[in-house]
Scaffold this active site. Structure first.
Site, short mmCIF file in Angstrom:
data_model
loop_
_atom_site.label_atom_id
_atom_site.label_comp_id
_atom_site.label_asym_id
_atom_site.label_seq_id
_atom_site.Cartn_x
_atom_site.Cartn_y
_atom_site.Cartn_z
N HIS A 153 0.83 -1.20 0.00
CA HIS A 153 0.00 0.00 0.00
C HIS A 153 0.87 1.25 0.00
CE1 HIS A 153 -3.93 1.55 -0.04
NE2 HIS A 153 -4.50 0.68 0.78
N SER A 205 -0.69 6.45 -10.50
CA SER A 205 -0.39 7.42 -11.56
C SER A 205 0.04 6.71 -12.84
CB SER A 205 0.72 8.37 -11.11
OG SER A 205 1.95 7.66 -11.00
N GLU A 226 -4.88 0.49 -13.48
CA GLU A 226 -5.93 1.50 -13.41
C GLU A 226 -5.23 2.78 -13.01
OE1 GLU A 226 -8.03 4.23 -12.24
OE2 GLU A 226 -8.51 3.05 -10.46
N LEU A 227 -5.11 3.70 -13.99
CA LEU A 227 -4.23 4.86 -13.82
C LEU A 227 -5.03 6.16 -13.74
CD1 LEU A 227 -1.49 3.61 -16.31
CD2 LEU A 227 -1.74 3.10 -13.87
N CYS A 260 -9.70 9.36 -9.19
CA CYS A 260 -9.32 9.23 -10.60
C CYS A 260 -10.53 9.41 -11.51
CB CYS A 260 -8.65 7.88 -10.84
SG CYS A 260 -9.63 6.47 -10.29
#
Length: 453
Positions: A153, A205, A226-227, A260
């Site tokens: 994490h 990111s 997953e950005l 996001c």
């Protein structure tokens, strides 16, 4: 590894980084635990995942307080996050057998079919902004499919990571099947290469995604990324402007703008531009900034000082390039990493507010001459995670969402959100692969052909 309260800058706790030997032992133990776990039936796995869901619901207030302390999420939002994690656990507990059942296909064989086997141990590299949900939306299907999970994490939410590990173990998940590691980037890079790591998932990111994909690619390991996102919301001339503005502001300010899939760019056709802008400014001005532990708080602090300062720099650069700051756009003279709701207009190509992801409570409002220009502006971006279109003509809006917008998730007259029943992910620089739904659970399995002559 330091956990700092973003509301006042005070140190919460320091955590000792694990050494390489300990990290490798954790991965090897996970591989052994996974060999046993994969032999359990879906029913046996589901019982444990349902217990995880029960504990999440029972402790949702406790976990909300932990999120508020570590990354500034307002309490009500943190409680909802924990409860949503329970939902995804129950969803996969109930549906995995159906999602992964053998698929029989008629061929020249007497029998031929596809069967789904777990890959092994999956390394999950997770961000701080939704410290529980980001992990559970991957871990619930991964565990139900028969995989082991190693969680790395973000350092500033190490307390959340350890709480999740404790929760899993209390629910009956084997101590070695789910583990949290406390490691730096170099160590994480080496973990990706470990022979007992079968695949990697990352939410973060675009820069981090490229680094992880490069390392995983060098050893031919599956990745799901997953950005970032710079989600466009199109407001057409026949939209309900009041409802559209309310929805857009809600989306922009969820988690203090640190999402996001938050609305980032409001692209408004000129017929309703002035009306939309006025309503948005009023709504943003009304929002209350403050202590995430106070029930009236709408917007808490940003999670870290560097993130707040980076956002402010993007705003300043945009203003210098010609954008107009209608409200906000300053660093408050108070303790903590707060940033006020900010509205930028006259946003144009080349500005950070047009090109980049603004990860905080800043709305970029862009005027478009018509529908076609609005679509072109929406797609004129390196990201492709979420998008929304607002129009009273539902057929028109559906055509735009289905055929015109370059994004993995397109919503009509609502803000983009994740739902266990629907696939979630992006295109372009927003990553690849899907989480959630039947597609998400099939990302970390081997779709094996079985052919019987």
């Amino acid at each position: 590894m330091k956990s700092i309260n973003p509301a006042n800058g005070e140190l919460i706790e320091e955590y000792k980084q694990m050494d390489d030997e300990a990290l490798h032992a954790i991965v090897e133990d996970a591989a052994s635990a996974q060999e046993k776990w994969r032999k359990n039936s879906y029913y046996e796995r589901s019982l444990l995942l349902q217990r995880v869901a029960e504990l999440l619901e029972e402790r949702s207030s406790k976990y909300a307080e932990l999120m508020a302390r570590e990354m500034g999420k307002p309490l009500a939002q943190g409680k909802s996050e924990a409860e949503k994690c329970a939902w995804v656990c129950n969803y996969y507990a109930e549906n995995t057998k159906k999602f992964l059942k053998n698929e029989y296909i008629k061929t020249d064989a007497s029998e031929s079919y596809i069967t789904y086997n777990p890959l092994g141990t999956v390394l999950a590299i997770m961000p701080w902004n939704f410290p529980f949900w980001q992990l559970f939306r991957f871990a619930a299907p991964a565990l139900m499919a028969g995989n082991a999970v190693i969680l790395k994490h973000a350092a500033n939410v190490t307390g959340c990571a350890l709480a999740i590990e404790e929760l899993m173990h209390e629910a009956g998940i084997s101590d070695n099947l789910f583990r949290t590691v406390i490691a730096d980037n170099d160590q994480t890079n080496e973990l990706i290469k470990h022979p007992d790591i079968a695949a990697v998932t990352l939410t973060g990111s675009t820069r981090a995604g490229k680094a992880v994909a490069s390392t995983a690619g060098s050893v031919l390991k599956k990745t799901v990324l997953e950005l970032g996102g710079s989600d466009p919301y199109l407001i057409l001339e026949d939209a309900d402007v009041q409802k559209s503005a309310e929805t857009c502001v809600t989306s922009r300010l969820i988690n203090s703008g640190q999402s996001c899939i938050a609305a980032k760019r409001f692209i408004v056709v000129e017929e309703v531009y002035d009306e939309f802008l006025e309503i948005v400014v009023d709504l943003m001005t009304e929002k209350r900034i403050g202590d995430p532990f106070e029930s009236q708080t709408d917007i808490g602090p940003m999670a870290r000082e560097d993130l707040r300062d980076g956002l402010h720099d993007q705003v300043q650069q945009s203003v210098k390039a010609g954008a107009e700051c209608i409200i906000g756009g300053y660093i408050p003279d108070q303790e903590g990493y707060f940033y006020p709701p900010t509205v930028l207009t006259e946003v144009a190509k080349g500005m950070p507010a047009y090109e980049e992801e603004l990860f905080g409570p800043v709305a970029s409002i862009i005027k478009a001459e018509n529908e076609q220009e609005a679509i072109a502006i929406a797609n004129d971006n390196k990201y492709g995670l979420g998008a929304a279109v607002f129009s009273e003509d539902l057929e028109r809006a559906q055509f735009i969402a289905e055929h015109e917008l370059q994004a993995g998730c397109c919503f009509i007259n609502d803000f983009v959100k994740s739902d266990p029943r629907l696939p979630f992910g992006g295109v372009k620089q927003s990553g690849y692969g899907r989480e959630l739904s039947h597609l998400g659970i099939r990302e970390f399995v081997n779709a094996k052909t079985v052919y019987k002559a």
